[in-house]
Design a protein around this motif. Structure first.
Motif, PDB file in Angstrom:
ATOM      1  N   VAL A  29       5.987  -2.162   7.391  1.00 55.94           N
ATOM      2  CA  VAL A  29       5.114  -1.497   6.418  1.00 55.94           C
ATOM      3  C   VAL A  29       5.087  -2.321   5.134  1.00 55.94           C
ATOM      4  CG1 VAL A  29       5.555   0.823   7.322  1.00 55.94           C
ATOM      5  CG2 VAL A  29       6.995  -0.065   5.478  1.00 55.94           C
ATOM      6  N   ASP A  30       4.084  -2.079   4.313  1.00 55.79           N
ATOM      7  CA  ASP A  30       4.032  -2.719   2.994  1.00 55.79           C
ATOM      8  C   ASP A  30       5.209  -2.226   2.160  1.00 55.79           C
ATOM      9  OD1 ASP A  30       1.709  -4.135   3.573  1.00 55.79           O
ATOM     10  OD2 ASP A  30       0.394  -2.604   2.709  1.00 55.79           O
ATOM     11  N   THR A  31       5.571  -3.023   1.168  1.00 56.54           N
ATOM     12  CA  THR A  31       6.704  -2.659   0.316  1.00 56.54           C
ATOM     13  C   THR A  31       6.342  -2.615  -1.170  1.00 56.54           C
ATOM     14  OG1 THR A  31       7.425  -4.958   0.233  1.00 56.54           O
ATOM     15  CG2 THR A  31       8.420  -3.564   1.946  1.00 56.54           C
ATOM     16  N   SER A  32       5.102  -2.938  -1.501  1.00 60.81           N
ATOM     17  CA  SER A  32       4.690  -2.847  -2.903  1.00 60.81           C
ATOM     18  C   SER A  32       3.190  -2.581  -2.975  1.00 60.81           C
ATOM     19  CB  SER A  32       5.054  -4.129  -3.670  1.00 60.81           C
ATOM     20  OG  SER A  32       4.340  -5.232  -3.160  1.00 60.81           O
ATOM     21  N   TRP A  33       2.793  -1.988  -4.095  1.00 61.88           N
ATOM     22  CA  TRP A  33       1.397  -1.636  -4.327  1.00 61.88           C
ATOM     23  C   TRP A  33       1.035  -2.064  -5.736  1.00 61.88           C
ATOM     24  CZ3 TRP A  33       4.730   0.516  -1.106  1.00 61.88           C
ATOM     25  CH2 TRP A  33       4.298   0.735   0.191  1.00 61.88           C
ATOM     26  N   GLU A  34      -0.190  -2.495  -5.910  1.00 63.31           N
ATOM     27  CA  GLU A  34      -0.624  -3.034  -7.202  1.00 63.31           C
ATOM     28  C   GLU A  34      -0.800  -1.961  -8.269  1.00 63.31           C
ATOM     29  OE1 GLU A  34      -5.399  -3.465  -6.530  1.00 63.31           O
ATOM     30  OE2 GLU A  34      -4.101  -4.785  -5.360  1.00 63.31           O
ATOM     31  N   SER A  35      -0.968  -0.712  -7.840  1.00 64.70           N
ATOM     32  CA  SER A  35      -1.131   0.375  -8.793  1.00 64.70           C
ATOM     33  C   SER A  35      -0.780   1.695  -8.115  1.00 64.70           C
ATOM     34  CB  SER A  35      -2.576   0.437  -9.317  1.00 64.70           C
ATOM     35  OG  SER A  35      -3.459   0.799  -8.261  1.00 64.70           O
ATOM     36  N   ILE A  36      -0.614   2.704  -8.932  1.00 66.76           N
ATOM     37  CA  ILE A  36      -0.330   4.041  -8.401  1.00 66.76           C
ATOM     38  C   ILE A  36      -1.505   4.513  -7.561  1.00 66.76           C
ATOM     39  CG2 ILE A  36       0.137   6.447  -8.985  1.00 66.76           C
ATOM     40  CD1 ILE A  36       1.372   5.397 -11.646  1.00 66.76           C
ATOM     41  N   ILE A  37      -2.703   4.363  -8.097  1.00 66.35           N
ATOM     42  CA  ILE A  37      -3.876   4.865  -7.377  1.00 66.35           C
ATOM     43  C   ILE A  37      -4.070   4.123  -6.054  1.00 66.35           C
ATOM     44  CG2 ILE A  37      -5.664   3.437  -8.462  1.00 66.35           C
ATOM     45  CD1 ILE A  37      -7.327   6.142  -8.586  1.00 66.35           C
ATOM     46  N   LYS A  38      -3.752   2.842  -6.016  1.00 61.51           N
ATOM     47  CA  LYS A  38      -3.877   2.074  -4.765  1.00 61.51           C
ATOM     48  C   LYS A  38      -2.936   2.636  -3.704  1.00 61.51           C
ATOM     49  CE  LYS A  38      -5.105  -1.365  -2.048  1.00 61.51           C
ATOM     50  NZ  LYS A  38      -5.822  -0.859  -0.885  1.00 61.51           N
ATOM     51  N   ALA A  39      -1.740   3.029  -4.087  1.00 60.11           N
ATOM     52  CA  ALA A  39      -0.803   3.623  -3.130  1.00 60.11           C
ATOM     53  C   ALA A  39      -1.376   4.915  -2.563  1.00 60.11           C
ATOM     54  CB  ALA A  39       0.552   3.880  -3.792  1.00 60.11           C
ATOM     55  N   PHE A  40      -2.000   5.717  -3.409  1.00 58.03           N
ATOM     56  CA  PHE A  40      -2.575   6.972  -2.926  1.00 58.03           C
ATOM     57  C   PHE A  40      -3.848   6.740  -2.122  1.00 58.03           C
ATOM     58  CE2 PHE A  40       0.417   8.781  -5.919  1.00 58.03           C
ATOM     59  CZ  PHE A  40       0.878   9.872  -5.199  1.00 58.03           C
ATOM     60  N   GLU A  41      -4.620   5.726  -2.474  1.00 55.95           N
ATOM     61  CA  GLU A  41      -5.796   5.379  -1.663  1.00 55.95           C
ATOM     62  C   GLU A  41      -5.356   4.911  -0.279  1.00 55.95           C
ATOM     63  OE1 GLU A  41      -8.858   4.166  -5.283  1.00 55.95           O
ATOM     64  OE2 GLU A  41      -7.708   2.582  -4.282  1.00 55.95           O
ATOM     65  N   ASP A  42      -4.298   4.112  -0.221  1.00 58.64           N
ATOM     66  CA  ASP A  42      -3.747   3.686   1.073  1.00 58.64           C
ATOM     67  C   ASP A  42      -3.229   4.892   1.858  1.00 58.64           C
ATOM     68  OD1 ASP A  42      -4.337   1.071   0.369  1.00 58.64           O
ATOM     69  OD2 ASP A  42      -2.243   0.427   0.188  1.00 58.64           O
ATOM     70  N   THR A  43      -2.618   5.829   1.151  1.00 55.98           N
ATOM     71  CA  THR A  43      -2.112   7.047   1.788  1.00 55.98           C
ATOM     72  C   THR A  43      -3.260   7.848   2.383  1.00 55.98           C
ATOM     73  OG1 THR A  43      -0.201   7.125   0.319  1.00 55.98           O
ATOM     74  CG2 THR A  43      -0.835   9.190   1.388  1.00 55.98           C
ATOM     75  N   LEU A  44      -4.341   8.014   1.624  1.00 56.72           N
ATOM     76  CA  LEU A  44      -5.482   8.777   2.122  1.00 56.72           C
ATOM     77  C   LEU A  44      -6.093   8.092   3.340  1.00 56.72           C
ATOM     78  CD1 LEU A  44      -7.328  11.219   1.877  1.00 56.72           C
ATOM     79  CD2 LEU A  44      -8.741   9.892   0.267  1.00 56.72           C
ATOM     80  N   ALA A  45      -6.261   6.794   3.285  1.00 58.27           N
ATOM     81  CA  ALA A  45      -6.812   6.069   4.437  1.00 58.27           C
ATOM     82  C   ALA A  45      -5.916   6.249   5.663  1.00 58.27           C
ATOM     83  CB  ALA A  45      -6.973   4.584   4.107  1.00 58.27           C
ATOM     84  N   HIS A  46      -4.616   6.199   5.445  1.00 62.87           N
ATOM     85  CA  HIS A  46      -3.679   6.388   6.553  1.00 62.87           C
ATOM     86  C   HIS A  46      -3.770   7.804   7.105  1.00 62.87           C
ATOM     87  CE1 HIS A  46      -0.228   6.154   9.112  1.00 62.87           C
ATOM     88  NE2 HIS A  46       0.327   7.160   8.464  1.00 62.87           N
ATOM     89  N   GLU A  47      -3.801   8.803   6.236  1.00 54.74           N
ATOM     90  CA  GLU A  47      -3.873  10.189   6.693  1.00 54.74           C
ATOM     91  C   GLU A  47      -5.180  10.454   7.456  1.00 54.74           C
ATOM     92  OE1 GLU A  47      -1.576  12.359   6.949  1.00 54.74           O
ATOM     93  OE2 GLU A  47      -0.049  11.408   5.712  1.00 54.74           O
ATOM     94  N   LYS A  48      -6.270   9.834   7.030  1.00 53.36           N
ATOM     95  CA  LYS A  48      -7.531   9.977   7.760  1.00 53.36           C
ATOM     96  C   LYS A  48      -7.420   9.359   9.149  1.00 53.36           C
ATOM     97  CE  LYS A  48     -10.690  10.546   3.907  1.00 53.36           C
ATOM     98  NZ  LYS A  48     -11.873  10.044   3.197  1.00 53.36           N
ATOM     99  N   ALA A  49      -6.724   8.236   9.258  1.00 53.62           N
ATOM    100  CA  ALA A  49      -6.508   7.619  10.572  1.00 53.62           C
ATOM    101  C   ALA A  49      -5.656   8.528  11.454  1.00 53.62           C
ATOM    102  CB  ALA A  49      -5.859   6.242  10.405  1.00 53.62           C
ATOM    103  N   VAL A  50      -4.627   9.132  10.863  1.00 54.02           N
ATOM    104  CA  VAL A  50      -3.774  10.065  11.622  1.00 54.02           C
ATOM    105  C   VAL A  50      -4.596  11.262  12.082  1.00 54.02           C
ATOM    106  CG1 VAL A  50      -1.792  11.632  11.486  1.00 54.02           C
ATOM    107  CG2 VAL A  50      -1.618   9.312  10.544  1.00 54.02           C
ATOM    108  N   THR A  51      -5.481  11.759  11.227  1.00 58.04           N
ATOM    109  CA  THR A  51      -6.355  12.866  11.616  1.00 58.04           C
ATOM    110  C   THR A  51      -7.167  12.494  12.852  1.00 58.04           C
ATOM    111  OG1 THR A  51      -6.490  13.721   9.365  1.00 58.04           O
ATOM    112  CG2 THR A  51      -8.282  14.337  10.868  1.00 58.04           C
ATOM    113  N   GLY A  52      -7.695  11.292  12.871  1.00 59.86           N
ATOM    114  CA  GLY A  52      -8.446  10.826  14.035  1.00 59.86           C
ATOM    115  C   GLY A  52      -7.586  10.785  15.287  1.00 59.86           C
ATOM    116  N   GLN A  53      -6.335  10.351  15.136  1.00 60.72           N
ATOM    117  CA  GLN A  53      -5.431  10.298  16.280  1.00 60.72           C
ATOM    118  C   GLN A  53      -5.084  11.688  16.790  1.00 60.72           C
ATOM    119  OE1 GLN A  53      -2.860   7.813  13.917  1.00 60.72           O
ATOM    120  NE2 GLN A  53      -3.038   6.135  15.382  1.00 60.72           N
ATOM    121  N   ILE A  54      -4.871  12.628  15.867  1.00 59.31           N
ATOM    122  CA  ILE A  54      -4.591  14.015  16.256  1.00 59.31           C
ATOM    123  C   ILE A  54      -5.812  14.597  16.978  1.00 59.31           C
ATOM    124  CG2 ILE A  54      -4.173  16.362  15.395  1.00 59.31           C
ATOM    125  CD1 ILE A  54      -1.668  14.562  15.263  1.00 59.31           C
ATOM    126  N   ASN A  55      -6.996  14.347  16.441  1.00 60.28           N
ATOM    127  CA  ASN A  55      -8.213  14.829  17.090  1.00 60.28           C
ATOM    128  C   ASN A  55      -8.344  14.269  18.504  1.00 60.28           C
ATOM    129  OD1 ASN A  55      -8.868  16.311  14.814  1.00 60.28           O
ATOM    130  ND2 ASN A  55     -10.316  14.803  14.033  1.00 60.28           N
TER     131      ASN A  55
END
Length: 173
Positions: free
Chosen positions: A76-102
């Protein structure tokens, strides 16, 4: 018993959930290193919840008489350029997980496995909550921008988040 095809797919999801936990633990460490202990806490709670998700799936397979097969966790990544970038990455990941659950729900439906479909509905609902929570964080961070006091205040608020264990010892719980 769950079909071999569905067993394989659920085992893959177990690994996805553990990878998610590992990602959020990395994010927690990143923010702790940045001195943002509230953000670190928020991601630590996410880490704990993702472990629960993995255990819920594992316990379901065991209860149904199937085999759990754990796989290595990818980097996994170990650093993020900003707080918002970490949360944007989190949202993208959660959307991918949603697709997998579906996809898992679709597979369970195609196999007329109503018990598995019922168990997976918990994950469907959980993903709605996950995406909503992360989107709310992003929206708040956009309002704050680079305002130091805003970030400080949000960090203090996130420090109050607590982990509530999921009862994953009961099959399907």
């Amino acid at each position: 018993m769950v079909s071999k095809n569905l067993e394989k797919a659920i085992n893959e999801q177990v690994n996805v959930e553990f990878w998610s936990a590992y990602l959020y633990l990395s994010m927690s460490a990143h923010f702790a290193n940045e001195g943002l202990m509230g953000f670190a806490n928020w991601f630590k709670v996410q880490f704990q919840e993702e472990q629960d998700h993995s255990l819920k799936l594992m316990n379901y397979l065991i209860a149904k008489g199937n085999k759990v097969e754990l796989k290595p966790i990818e980097k996994v990544d170990t650093s993020w350029e900003s707080i918002i970038k970490a949360f944007e990455d989190t949202l993208a990941h959660e959307k991918a997980v949603t697709g997998q659950i579906n996809n898992l729900v679709s597979l369970a439906r195609s196999e007329n496995d109503y018990a598995t479909e019922s168990m997976l509905q918990w994950f469907v609902n959980e993903q709605v909550e996950e995406e909503e929570a992360v989107q709310g964080m992003i929206d708040g961070l956009k309002l704050i921008g680079t305002n130091g006091f805003g970030i400080y205040t949000m960090d203090k608020e996130l420090a109050q988040r607590t982990y509530t264990p999921l009862n994953s010892t009961v099959a399907g719980a």
